[in-house]
Design a protein around this motif. Structure first.
Motif: not given
Length: 526
Positions: A440-459
């Motif tokens: 999450l430190a490597s993901v820009r704030q503007s892409e935080a929602a996409d990263a959150s959705g991807l990682l939570v879905t992966t979990a």
């Protein structure tokens, strides 16, 4: 690749991107960034100022909502026998009561993340909380199996709206060391949810409050949800977080949503229901169609991004440093975690005849150590951080192997069981927390929602897969055999060997990922 607690935890500046300015997607991101800056400037002005978020309270509220959503993935398992007897549910009906929540939850998670980015993370979190609370009340009052299945699907949709917003709100509210601590608390709640579901379910069913039997496992969400809804507007600083104009907010990627929904549905339904139905032909056809749709979805999303559209999963997120490795490791960790909890509960309750409450207590050391390590791993020397995840998987593998040997004689393991459980909690926490924070430190704030959705879905997909795969290993060795502690112990030992294998996959994923990067670099040099 060491993790810098201050600088690397802040959003990556736009200047670091290599996307040409003429790229429509790049221009859109620049507009989003400017819009967000203006929003903050407007909020601080005297004319339109609104109550800002109180970070500590915001974290407490969203993590409580997260805990509720996770709890309901597990708590109903303990109540299943009472529920089936009271509602005269068939085997298939009971399966759908248990799995309906998980299916809706998994299918809609990424959609929930995107809605948060378009409509505002706080708004969507609270909307999901309302839906989840109302559905929980309806579940507790259900008078038939069909009603309960329908309400569980709605409850899962509410959880899918809430949970992706938690990571996004943490990303937007906290920076530096404060963000790392918030992510540690997030991971601690994630790890505690499974064990707490078993324990709290056992307490509520055993207590038989007001003679209501299984119903309190759902009704307990109602007062908690109402309290959060009463406090959130004052303590979260809810404001209009939607970014961009009306045209952008309406540009939800509906074809991508349909494709992704189909992929996840084709995966989750056979994984959840397949074993109980003897892995019928329709299940294998469903999985084959899922595999065929994955590349079709990926191609569509990439074409949409090149045209300047807003894909459901941004290719920039998938190319961000560490994201592919995080996907593999989070999937593996959640799979072995879910499989371990399931088979140990089955062994303790069915094989050894322990009560639901006593079996739930056996998970306390795992949950406590997962939480403690999750909030303190940063205290370890910084030079260790890149290797902590692999070390965690190896610790978990050793713990699974030792517990399998400890319980192989049909005994309960005595005090050593709790020692092994504690070691599992340490290993799984180290496997999960560092990789989540670094990614999450490597993901820009503007892409935080996409990263959150991807990682939570992966979990979530890891949870489903772990229950299906490791559960099948255990149950295929006890079903059809005479019930006995020895039979259950043998099945547990074999399953623990499979859990060791799953943990080793997570451990070697890092070196394999590094090798792939080096090979690509050499190919590029040529």
């Amino acid at each position: 690749m060491t993790f810098a607690p201050s600088s690397s935890a802040t959003p990556v500046p736009a200047a670091r991107t290599s996307t040409p300015a003429a790229d429509p997607a790049s221009e859109r991101r620049i507009r989003d960034s400017r819009s967000l800056s203006k929003e903050h400037a407007t909020d601080s002005g005297s004319g339109t100022a609104r109550r800002g978020p109180r970070p500590g309270w915001l974290l407490a509220i969203v993590l409580t909502g997260q805990f509720m959503a996770l709890l309901d993935t597990f708590i109903v398992n303990v109540a299943a026998p009472d529920l089936r007897a009271d509602l005269h549910a068939s085997g298939a009906g009971l399966q759908l009561v248990i799995a309906g929540y998980t299916i809706a939850y998994a299918v809609l998670l990424i959609t929930g993340a995107r809605l948060g980015a378009l409509l505002g993370h706080s708004r969507v979190f609270l909307g999901g909380l309302v839906l989840f609370t109302v559905a929980s009340l309806a579940c507790g009052l259900a008078t038939g199996t069909g009603q309960l299945i329908a309400f569980r699907l709605v409850q899962g949709a509410g959880g899918a709206a809430m949970l992706p917003q938690v990571l996004s709100l943490i990303q937007r509210t906290f920076t530096g060391l404060a963000r790392t601590r918030a992510l540690g608390a997030y991971a601690a709640v994630l790890g505690v949810g499974a064990a707490a579901g078993q324990l709290l379910g056992g307490v509520l069913v055993s207590a038989d409050l007001f003679g209501w039997g299984w119903r309190p496992v759902f009704l307990i969400n109602v007062p908690v949800g109402l309290a959060l809804l009463a406090l959130a507007p004052w303590l979260m600083g809810v404001r209009d977080e939607a970014r961009g104009g009306a045209e952008e907010r309406s540009a939800l990627d509906l074809p991508g949503l349909a494709l992704l929904g189909a992929v996840l549905l084709l995966f989750t339904v056979p994984v959840v229901l397949g074993r109980e139905q003897g892995w019928p032909l329709w299940g294998w056809i469903s999985l084959a169609l899922c595999a065929a749709l994955v590349p079709a979805f990926a191609r569509y999303e990439m074409r949409l991004a090149r045209r300047g559209g807003r894909p459901l999963i941004s290719p920039l997120v998938l190319r961000a440093p560490g994201v592919p490795l995080a996907v593999v490791r989070i999937f593996c960790m959640m799979a072995v975690n879910a499989g371990f909890v399931l088979v140990l509960m089955l062994h303790l309750q069915t094989g050894l005849g322990q009560s639901a409450l006593l079996a739930g207590l056996a998970m306390v050391p795992t949950a406590v150590l997962f939480a403690v390590v999750g909030t303190n791993w940063r205290r370890l020397p910084q030079s260790w951080h890149p290797r902590l995840s692999a070390a965690g998987f190896l610790t978990a593998a050793a713990s699974f192997g030792w517990l399998g040997a400890l319980l192989s004689d049909g005994g309960d393991g005595g005090a050593w069981l709790y020692v092994g459980q504690a070691a599992c909690g340490i290993g799984m926490s180290l496997a999960y927390n560092p990789v989540l924070s670094r990614t999450l430190a490597s993901v820009r704030q503007s892409e935080a929602a996409d990263a959150s959705g991807l990682l939570v879905t992966t979990a979530q997909l890891g949870l489903l897969s772990g229950v299906a795969l490791f559960g099948a290993v255990f149950l295929e060795r006890v079903e059809g055999a005479a019930p006995s502690a020895a039979t259950s112990a043998h099945a547990l030992t074999v399953t623990c060997a499979a859990l060791v294998t799953g943990s080793l996959v997570g451990a070697v994923a890092g070196p394999f990922n590094g090798l792939v990067r080096r090979v690509r670099g050499l190919a590029g040099d040529r």
